[in-house]
Scaffold this motif. Sequence first.
Motif, short mmCIF file in Angstrom:
data_model
loop_
_atom_site.label_atom_id
_atom_site.label_comp_id
_atom_site.label_asym_id
_atom_site.label_seq_id
_atom_site.Cartn_x
_atom_site.Cartn_y
_atom_site.Cartn_z
N PRO A 164 -11.02 -35.64 4.98
CA PRO A 164 -10.63 -37.01 5.28
C PRO A 164 -11.07 -37.95 4.16
O PRO A 164 -12.05 -37.69 3.47
CB PRO A 164 -11.40 -37.32 6.58
CG PRO A 164 -11.81 -36.00 7.13
CD PRO A 164 -11.98 -35.09 5.95
N PHE A 165 -10.33 -39.04 3.98
CA PHE A 165 -10.78 -40.06 3.04
C PHE A 165 -12.20 -40.49 3.38
O PHE A 165 -12.51 -40.75 4.55
CB PHE A 165 -9.88 -41.29 3.12
CG PHE A 165 -8.60 -41.20 2.32
CD1 PHE A 165 -8.34 -40.12 1.49
CD2 PHE A 165 -7.67 -42.23 2.37
CE1 PHE A 165 -7.17 -40.04 0.74
CE2 PHE A 165 -6.50 -42.17 1.63
CZ PHE A 165 -6.25 -41.07 0.81
N PRO B 38 -15.52 -43.25 2.54
CA PRO B 38 -15.58 -44.72 2.56
C PRO B 38 -14.91 -45.38 1.36
O PRO B 38 -14.22 -46.39 1.52
CB PRO B 38 -17.09 -45.00 2.58
CG PRO B 38 -17.70 -43.77 3.16
CD PRO B 38 -16.84 -42.63 2.72
N LEU C 50 -12.41 -44.23 -0.70
CA LEU C 50 -10.95 -44.11 -0.65
C LEU C 50 -10.36 -44.91 0.51
O LEU C 50 -9.29 -45.51 0.37
CB LEU C 50 -10.53 -42.64 -0.56
CG LEU C 50 -10.80 -41.79 -1.80
CD1 LEU C 50 -10.29 -40.37 -1.58
CD2 LEU C 50 -10.15 -42.39 -3.03
N ARG C 51 -11.04 -44.95 1.65
CA ARG C 51 -10.54 -45.76 2.77
C ARG C 51 -10.49 -47.23 2.38
O ARG C 51 -9.54 -47.94 2.74
CB ARG C 51 -11.43 -45.58 4.01
CG ARG C 51 -11.24 -44.25 4.72
CD ARG C 51 -11.77 -44.31 6.16
NE ARG C 51 -13.18 -44.71 6.21
CZ ARG C 51 -14.19 -43.87 6.17
NH1 ARG C 51 -13.96 -42.56 6.05
NH2 ARG C 51 -15.44 -44.30 6.24
N SER C 52 -11.49 -47.67 1.64
CA SER C 52 -11.56 -49.10 1.29
C SER C 52 -10.46 -49.51 0.34
O SER C 52 -10.10 -50.69 0.26
CB SER C 52 -12.93 -49.42 0.68
OG SER C 52 -13.05 -48.85 -0.62
N GLY D 14 -7.38 -47.75 0.23
CA GLY D 14 -6.19 -47.01 0.63
C GLY D 14 -4.90 -47.76 0.35
O GLY D 14 -3.92 -47.18 -0.14
N GLU E 217 -4.19 -40.14 4.71
CA GLU E 217 -5.57 -40.47 5.05
C GLU E 217 -6.50 -39.32 4.73
O GLU E 217 -7.67 -39.32 5.13
CB GLU E 217 -5.68 -40.84 6.54
CG GLU E 217 -4.93 -42.12 6.90
CD GLU E 217 -5.08 -42.49 8.35
OE1 GLU E 217 -5.68 -41.69 9.11
OE2 GLU E 217 -4.62 -43.57 8.73
N THR E 218 -5.98 -38.31 4.03
CA THR E 218 -6.81 -37.18 3.61
C THR E 218 -6.62 -36.94 2.12
O THR E 218 -5.63 -37.39 1.52
CB THR E 218 -6.45 -35.88 4.37
OG1 THR E 218 -5.09 -35.51 4.06
CG2 THR E 218 -6.62 -36.06 5.87
N ASP E 219 -7.55 -36.23 1.55
CA ASP E 219 -7.55 -35.95 0.12
C ASP E 219 -7.75 -34.45 -0.07
O ASP E 219 -8.58 -33.84 0.61
CB ASP E 219 -8.68 -36.73 -0.55
CG ASP E 219 -8.74 -36.51 -2.05
OD1 ASP E 219 -7.71 -36.15 -2.65
OD2 ASP E 219 -9.83 -36.71 -2.63
#
Length: 218
Positions: free
Chosen positions: A182-183, A185, A187-189, A191, A205-207
């Motif tokens: 999962p992404f 923190p 990468l989520r920030s 996205g 939402e995944t890498d």
Amino acid sequence: MGLLTLPRVYPPQEDTALLERALRGEGTLTGAHVLDVGTGSGALALAAARRGAERVVAVDIAWAAVLTARLNAALSRRRVRVLRGDLLAPVEGQRFDLIVANPPYVPSLGEKVPTRGRGRAWEGGRRGRELVDRLCAGVMPLMRPGGVLLVVHSELCGTEMTLERLRQAGLASEVAERHRVPFGPVLRSRGGWLRAQGLAGPDQETDELVVIRGRRPA
């Protein structure tokens, strides 16, 4: 024994574990000379030492990481020489049988990689390739004939591009390991920015982490 990690040092995460799995896939390291680039806590350097490497050198640009790796080597009673410097510069002119590398590879909002702060451990420049490309271009002279490079990075900065850059440098290259996570923190920030840049899919939402293996001809 668990590894100690000083403040501001990148702790071992999924990419470290994937790279260690690839390292184990290389079999025994008895008598080998091994280089760990971007050592952080020293986890991979110590893994190589435990697998019988005759000589292990670790490099990191951050003093906190250098001190952490030296401390963990001392506590583990393993012989690892830890040097501070920029990527491959501290070992110019030396030769290794195996090189493992976990360079910063997250695509950055800014044009340049930071020169200080925690972000220096993961920020890879605008496309995430600033350190990866430098590694691909400069690693072959450090490899003995038949030597192997194992480098981990995200699919977001271009798996095929790394394979091609290594081939251009004279190495046979392939993907050795893959693992989807999962992404986190960071990468989520960013996205929305990653999707706007075309680096991530609309609903991604995944890498996928990849370990790419390059081998110098014998």
